[in-house]
Design a protein around this motif. Structure first.
Motif, PDB file in Angstrom:
ATOM      1  N   GLU A 118      63.445  80.249  46.521  1.00  0.00           N
ATOM      2  CA  GLU A 118      64.753  79.599  46.492  1.00  0.00           C
ATOM      3  C   GLU A 118      64.725  78.247  47.209  1.00  0.00           C
ATOM      4  O   GLU A 118      65.294  77.272  46.734  1.00  0.00           O
ATOM      5  CB  GLU A 118      65.812  80.512  47.131  1.00  0.00           C
ATOM      6  CG  GLU A 118      66.165  81.712  46.286  1.00  0.00           C
ATOM      7  CD  GLU A 118      66.695  81.329  44.926  1.00  0.00           C
ATOM      8  OE1 GLU A 118      67.537  80.407  44.831  1.00  0.00           O
ATOM      9  OE2 GLU A 118      66.247  81.939  43.943  1.00  0.00           O
ATOM     10  N   LYS A 165      63.036  75.646  45.012  1.00  0.00           N
ATOM     11  CA  LYS A 165      63.908  75.141  43.946  1.00  0.00           C
ATOM     12  C   LYS A 165      64.875  74.096  44.494  1.00  0.00           C
ATOM     13  O   LYS A 165      65.125  73.068  43.857  1.00  0.00           O
ATOM     14  CB  LYS A 165      64.683  76.294  43.308  1.00  0.00           C
ATOM     15  CG  LYS A 165      63.833  77.203  42.462  1.00  0.00           C
ATOM     16  CD  LYS A 165      64.656  78.352  41.913  1.00  0.00           C
ATOM     17  CE  LYS A 165      63.773  79.350  41.192  1.00  0.00           C
ATOM     18  NZ  LYS A 165      64.539  80.535  40.744  1.00  0.00           N
ATOM     19  N   LYS A 166      65.405  74.349  45.672  1.00  0.00           N
ATOM     20  CA  LYS A 166      66.326  73.390  46.299  1.00  0.00           C
ATOM     21  C   LYS A 166      65.615  72.079  46.612  1.00  0.00           C
ATOM     22  O   LYS A 166      66.144  70.989  46.363  1.00  0.00           O
ATOM     23  CB  LYS A 166      66.915  73.976  47.578  1.00  0.00           C
ATOM     24  CG  LYS A 166      67.901  75.091  47.339  1.00  0.00           C
ATOM     25  CD  LYS A 166      68.396  75.677  48.643  1.00  0.00           C
ATOM     26  CE  LYS A 166      69.266  76.897  48.402  1.00  0.00           C
ATOM     27  NZ  LYS A 166      69.644  77.572  49.650  1.00  0.00           N
ATOM     28  N   LYS A 167      64.407  72.179  47.172  1.00  0.00           N
ATOM     29  CA  LYS A 167      63.651  70.963  47.513  1.00  0.00           C
ATOM     30  C   LYS A 167      63.311  70.159  46.265  1.00  0.00           C
ATOM     31  O   LYS A 167      63.382  68.927  46.280  1.00  0.00           O
ATOM     32  CB  LYS A 167      62.356  71.310  48.258  1.00  0.00           C
ATOM     33  CG  LYS A 167      62.568  71.708  49.684  1.00  0.00           C
ATOM     34  CD  LYS A 167      63.008  70.511  50.510  1.00  0.00           C
ATOM     35  CE  LYS A 167      63.149  70.921  51.964  1.00  0.00           C
ATOM     36  NZ  LYS A 167      63.631  69.861  52.803  1.00  0.00           N
ATOM     37  N   LEU A 168      62.929  70.867  45.190  1.00  0.00           N
ATOM     38  CA  LEU A 168      62.584  70.156  43.961  1.00  0.00           C
ATOM     39  C   LEU A 168      63.796  69.448  43.371  1.00  0.00           C
ATOM     40  O   LEU A 168      63.694  68.287  42.956  1.00  0.00           O
ATOM     41  CB  LEU A 168      61.968  71.118  42.937  1.00  0.00           C
ATOM     42  CG  LEU A 168      61.526  70.495  41.622  1.00  0.00           C
ATOM     43  CD1 LEU A 168      60.460  69.426  41.873  1.00  0.00           C
ATOM     44  CD2 LEU A 168      60.988  71.552  40.681  1.00  0.00           C
ATOM     45  N   SER A 169      64.945  70.111  43.349  1.00  0.00           N
ATOM     46  CA  SER A 169      66.141  69.448  42.806  1.00  0.00           C
ATOM     47  C   SER A 169      66.570  68.282  43.693  1.00  0.00           C
ATOM     48  O   SER A 169      67.004  67.229  43.207  1.00  0.00           O
ATOM     49  CB  SER A 169      67.278  70.443  42.625  1.00  0.00           C
ATOM     50  OG  SER A 169      67.684  70.967  43.855  1.00  0.00           O
ATOM     51  N   GLU A 170      66.425  68.434  45.001  1.00  0.00           N
ATOM     52  CA  GLU A 170      66.726  67.345  45.932  1.00  0.00           C
ATOM     53  C   GLU A 170      65.775  66.166  45.693  1.00  0.00           C
ATOM     54  O   GLU A 170      66.189  65.009  45.673  1.00  0.00           O
ATOM     55  CB  GLU A 170      66.576  67.858  47.366  1.00  0.00           C
ATOM     56  CG  GLU A 170      66.845  66.847  48.440  1.00  0.00           C
ATOM     57  CD  GLU A 170      66.576  67.432  49.825  1.00  0.00           C
ATOM     58  OE1 GLU A 170      65.935  66.720  50.641  1.00  0.00           O
ATOM     59  OE2 GLU A 170      66.986  68.574  50.077  1.00  0.00           O
ATOM     60  N   LYS A 196      64.209  65.430  42.909  1.00  0.00           N
ATOM     61  CA  LYS A 196      64.512  64.793  41.615  1.00  0.00           C
ATOM     62  C   LYS A 196      65.731  63.884  41.710  1.00  0.00           C
ATOM     63  O   LYS A 196      65.833  62.912  40.971  1.00  0.00           O
ATOM     64  CB  LYS A 196      64.704  65.853  40.537  1.00  0.00           C
ATOM     65  CG  LYS A 196      63.399  66.474  40.110  1.00  0.00           C
ATOM     66  CD  LYS A 196      63.578  67.449  38.971  1.00  0.00           C
ATOM     67  CE  LYS A 196      62.243  67.997  38.533  1.00  0.00           C
ATOM     68  NZ  LYS A 196      62.350  68.912  37.408  1.00  0.00           N
ATOM     69  N   ARG A 197      66.652  64.191  42.611  1.00  0.00           N
ATOM     70  CA  ARG A 197      67.797  63.297  42.835  1.00  0.00           C
ATOM     71  C   ARG A 197      67.350  62.014  43.522  1.00  0.00           C
ATOM     72  O   ARG A 197      67.823  60.929  43.215  1.00  0.00           O
ATOM     73  CB  ARG A 197      68.860  63.992  43.682  1.00  0.00           C
ATOM     74  CG  ARG A 197      69.770  64.913  42.930  1.00  0.00           C
ATOM     75  CD  ARG A 197      70.980  65.293  43.773  1.00  0.00           C
ATOM     76  NE  ARG A 197      70.589  65.832  45.076  1.00  0.00           N
ATOM     77  CZ  ARG A 197      70.498  67.123  45.376  1.00  0.00           C
ATOM     78  NH1 ARG A 197      70.765  68.019  44.459  1.00  0.00           N
ATOM     79  NH2 ARG A 197      70.146  67.515  46.588  1.00  0.00           N
ATOM     80  N   LYS A 224      63.960  59.755  40.758  1.00  0.00           N
ATOM     81  CA  LYS A 224      64.219  60.145  39.364  1.00  0.00           C
ATOM     82  C   LYS A 224      63.026  59.927  38.437  1.00  0.00           C
ATOM     83  O   LYS A 224      62.889  60.605  37.424  1.00  0.00           O
ATOM     84  CB  LYS A 224      65.423  59.378  38.843  1.00  0.00           C
ATOM     85  CG  LYS A 224      66.725  59.795  39.492  1.00  0.00           C
ATOM     86  CD  LYS A 224      67.869  58.972  38.963  1.00  0.00           C
ATOM     87  CE  LYS A 224      69.207  59.394  39.439  1.00  0.00           C
ATOM     88  NZ  LYS A 224      69.447  59.550  40.827  1.00  0.00           N
ATOM     89  N   GLU A 281      57.972  63.127  38.246  1.00  0.00           N
ATOM     90  CA  GLU A 281      58.097  64.523  37.831  1.00  0.00           C
ATOM     91  C   GLU A 281      57.620  65.458  38.937  1.00  0.00           C
ATOM     92  O   GLU A 281      56.749  65.096  39.730  1.00  0.00           O
ATOM     93  CB  GLU A 281      57.275  64.778  36.568  1.00  0.00           C
ATOM     94  CG  GLU A 281      57.863  64.150  35.324  1.00  0.00           C
ATOM     95  CD  GLU A 281      59.190  64.759  34.923  1.00  0.00           C
ATOM     96  OE1 GLU A 281      59.358  65.993  35.029  1.00  0.00           O
ATOM     97  OE2 GLU A 281      60.080  63.997  34.528  1.00  0.00           O
ATOM     98  N   THR A 319      56.947  69.908  39.986  1.00  0.00           N
ATOM     99  CA  THR A 319      56.831  71.278  39.511  1.00  0.00           C
ATOM    100  C   THR A 319      56.621  72.215  40.698  1.00  0.00           C
ATOM    101  O   THR A 319      56.192  71.789  41.770  1.00  0.00           O
ATOM    102  CB  THR A 319      55.683  71.423  38.499  1.00  0.00           C
ATOM    103  OG1 THR A 319      55.706  72.727  37.955  1.00  0.00           O
ATOM    104  CG2 THR A 319      54.347  71.162  39.128  1.00  0.00           C
TER     105      THR A 319
END
Length: 129
Positions: A68, A71-76, A78-79, A82, A85, A87
């Motif tokens: 979990e 996933k948070k770190k990856l979405s952060e 990507k913000r 941008k 990429e 994974t």
């Protein structure tokens, strides 16, 4: 006596010669009709596969921990970045967040300097080595 022994061999050879000249191979024309969306899907899959490749290029690891949190770190990430990429790779018992896909170490180190401003624990790795 010798002629009698050669006779069946010659007869069998003659029969095979006749049969082989009368055989025909199968011939057909196959046409494949595919939806245009299939080509688009194939290109997307190739793009994803290029980004996931982890053995032949340099990557930057920005985080390791639970699923979990990764996933948070990856979405952060990507913000914040941008154009890069990222994974998530599962490596027993933790998840690792890899970003970038760099062929040369020099280019990866330049990007690492920018990433370390936001993620100080980021490090440069070459997975599989």
């Amino acid at each position: 006596m010798r002629n009698l022994a050669l006779r069946p061999i010659l007869l069998i050879s003659f029969i095979f010669l006749l049969l082989s000249s009368k055989t025909f191979a199968q011939e057909s024309k196959t046409t494949v009709e595919q939806d245009a969306k299939f080509q688009l899907l194939l290109k997307e899959k190739q793009k994803i596969n290029n980004n996931i490749s982890i053995t032949d290029s340099y990557k930057i690891q920005i985080f390791y921990g639970s699923g979990e949190e990764s996933k948070k770190k990856l979405s952060e990430f990507k913000r914040d970045f941008k154009d890069i990429e990222g994974t998530i790779i599962y490596s027993n018992p933790t998840y690792k967040v890899y970003v970038g896909n760099y062929k040369s170490r020099l280019h990866a180190e330049k990007v690492l300097i920018d990433i370390k401003k936001k993620y100080p624990s980021a490090l440069l790795i070459k997975p599989g080595k």
